[in-house]
Design an enzyme around this catalytic site. Structure first.
Site, PDB file in Angstrom:
ATOM      1  CG  HIS A 415      -0.310   0.114   2.540  1.00  0.00           C
ATOM      2  ND1 HIS A 415      -0.011   1.324   3.114  1.00  0.00           N
ATOM      3  CD2 HIS A 415       0.104  -0.832   3.420  1.00  0.00           C
ATOM      4  CE1 HIS A 415       0.546   1.123   4.302  1.00  0.00           C
ATOM      5  NE2 HIS A 415       0.633  -0.175   4.513  1.00  0.00           N
ATOM      6  CB  CYS A 434       0.732  -4.020   5.382  1.00  0.00           C
ATOM      7  SG  CYS A 434      -0.826  -4.901   5.666  1.00  0.00           S
TER       8      CYS A 434
END
Length: 497
Positions: A415, A434
């Site tokens: 992301h 992440c």
């Protein structure tokens, strides 16, 4: 090792009709010599030879293959299993005679050797734990016919074999560098340097004599310029500050001994072995060095820094298929951060609305939005109630403008991020698992062929990729450098597993 150039070169060009006739004669003999999967490969090309032309074995691709086979020990295989020297003798005999039957036998033998080597080197190790999320990324035993077809359609057979185009370029760089590392450090004495002293340039002592011996320098007791240079070189190769001073960390690294580093090198080669070759369009994320690479068409298309998981929330080793992007994403705040960060602010008078958060009734897709006033924030702050809170899309959203999804039950994805300062840090292990991207828009253009743009301000706009792309999250604590390799800190503690 086989000597470069030991495969005889091709003769001068012959008339085209003669060339075709020579190859046709070899093809006729291959029809009789090939069997099984090799026959499947040759049959689809009219039994046309792969390794010979103009009545001679093609020197460059054959030499590239023999060099790989003869160095298979670097892959953890046994070079003698591939009989490179026997192949070399057969090549010389076929070239000397020009006999179509001999050339056909050599052509089939080289193809068989390549298929066997690729199958062996692509076989995953049981020592490495990689989680596969989709069948498309599950390791498959290479089919001999497919291996040879890939080699045959490469723009240059010699380059494809020399670079081992079926393997990750990171693997091949590590493979080459491991030999250089063994030459530089592997044969040095495995003696222990005393740990209760700090050895500095200009000093003179018995401990320095041991340090000199450990690093393979001439006997002596002086911390001279030669020792400074060798200490700096060792430090640079082993992920330490190259100041030339043998302090506690440097001595600890020295005392691990050559065998320790050889094992770590071998383990990292096994990790890199699981990555695909550059002809597969894919993304690789190395959590240890916090870098991302993306490949297609046999080339590295680009790379960028990333922020990977912290020690307490590690980025896992897994592989899956990136299937879609989410534009204007929410960020689902981890419950522990809701407890430690958000709930105390609410109790101090802040509001979810002004902070651009919203609370939800549960973790399902049909969750209802809750009013701030109906939540027992004391219970949330005390850890007695787990509350789902998500950050609304916007400039300060922790997900940035876009995230790339490969569905998994751990909630791991790639992301964007508004927090740019972290990319300037040499060690970038700060996320909750992440992967934060240095340039999400650039990666988006690579995925979509254009900059992905939201149609409106609406949150969570899902955009499928034109074609799903494999992504591999790995962990390489040894990375290739211009001069060899560098050992990185094992922040996740996985090298001892």
């Amino acid at each position: 090792m086989l000597i470069a150039g030991s495969v005889p070169g091709m003769v001068a060009a012959q008339p085209a009709a003669s060339d075709t006739a020579a190859r046709s004669s070899v093809a006729a003999e291959i029809r009789s010599a090939a069997s099984g999967k090799l026959r499947d490969f040759y049959g689809t090309r009219g039994y046309w030879p792969l390794w010979s032309d103009k009545g001679k074995v093609r020197a460059e691709p054959a030499q590239a293959l023999l060099t790989l086979l003869d160095s298979a020990d670097q892959d953890g295989l046994r070079s003698r299993d591939y009989d490179a020297r026997g192949l070399l003798r057969a090549i010389k005999e076929a070239d000397a005679s020009g006999d179509p039957k001999a050339l056909a036998r050599v052509d089939v033998a080289l193809s068989k050797a390549l298929a066997a080597y690729v199958a062996d080197v692509r076989r995953p190790s049981k020592a490495v734990k990689m989680r596969y999320l989709d069948p498309e990324v599950e390791p498959q035993a290479p089919d001999a016919a497919e291996v040879l077809r890939a080699a045959a359609v490469a723009p240059s057979l010699a380059s494809y074999v020399e670079k081992a185009g079926w393997m990750s370029p990171l693997y091949m760089k590590l493979r080459a560098a491991s030999g250089a590392y063994a030459t530089r450090w592997g044969g040095l004495p495995a003696v222990s340097v005393p740990t209760d002293v700090k050895l500095r340039p200009g000093g003179s002592s018995g401990e320095i004599a041991i340090l000199r011996h450990r690093l393979g320098l001439a006997d002596g007791v002086d911390y001279d310029k030669a020792l400074v240079v060798k200490v700096k070189l060792f430090q640079a190769d082993h992920g330490l500050d190259a100041d030339g001073i043998a302090g506690a960390q440097t001595i600890e690294a020295l005392n691990r001994g050559p065998g320790h580093y050889g094992r770590i090198l071998a383990l990292n080669l096994e990790r890199a072995r699981l990555l695909p070759g550059p002809w597969v369009r894919h993304v690789e994320v190395d959590a240890a060095s916090a870098r991302l690479y993306y490949y297609s068409g046999g080339e590295l298309d680009g790379s960028m820094k990333v922020v990977a998981g912290a020690k307490e929330s590690q980025t896992p080793m897994m592989a899956g298929m990136i299937r879609y992007a989410t534009l204007n994403p929410y960020w689902n705040v981890p419950p522990d951060l809701v407890e430690r960060k958000i709930a105390p602010k609410i109790l101090d008078g802040a509001t979810l609305r002004k902070m651009r958060y919203e609370a939800l009734s549960d973790w399902t897709a049909d969750a209802q939005t809750l009013n701030q006033s109906e939540i027992d924030w004391q219970a949330v702050a005390a850890g007695r109630r787990e509350l789902r809170v998500r950050q609304l899309p916007g400039g300060n959203n922790a997900m940035g403008k876009i995230k790339f999804m490969f569905p998994n039950d751990l909630g791991i994805y790639l992301h964007d991020t508004p927090d740019r300062a972290l990319f300037a840090k040499p060690v970038r292990h700060f996320s909750n698992g992440c992967v934060r991207l240095e340039d999400a828009q650039r990666l988006g253009r690579w995925f979509f062929g254009k900059t992905p743009t939201a149609e409106s301000d609406a949150p969570e706009q899902y955009v499928p990729l034109p074609r799903p792309v494999p992504v591999y999250l790995t962990y390489l604590t040894v990375v290739p450098t211009a001069d060899g390799v560098q050992f990185l800190p094992d922040d996740y503690g996985r090298d001892g597993e």
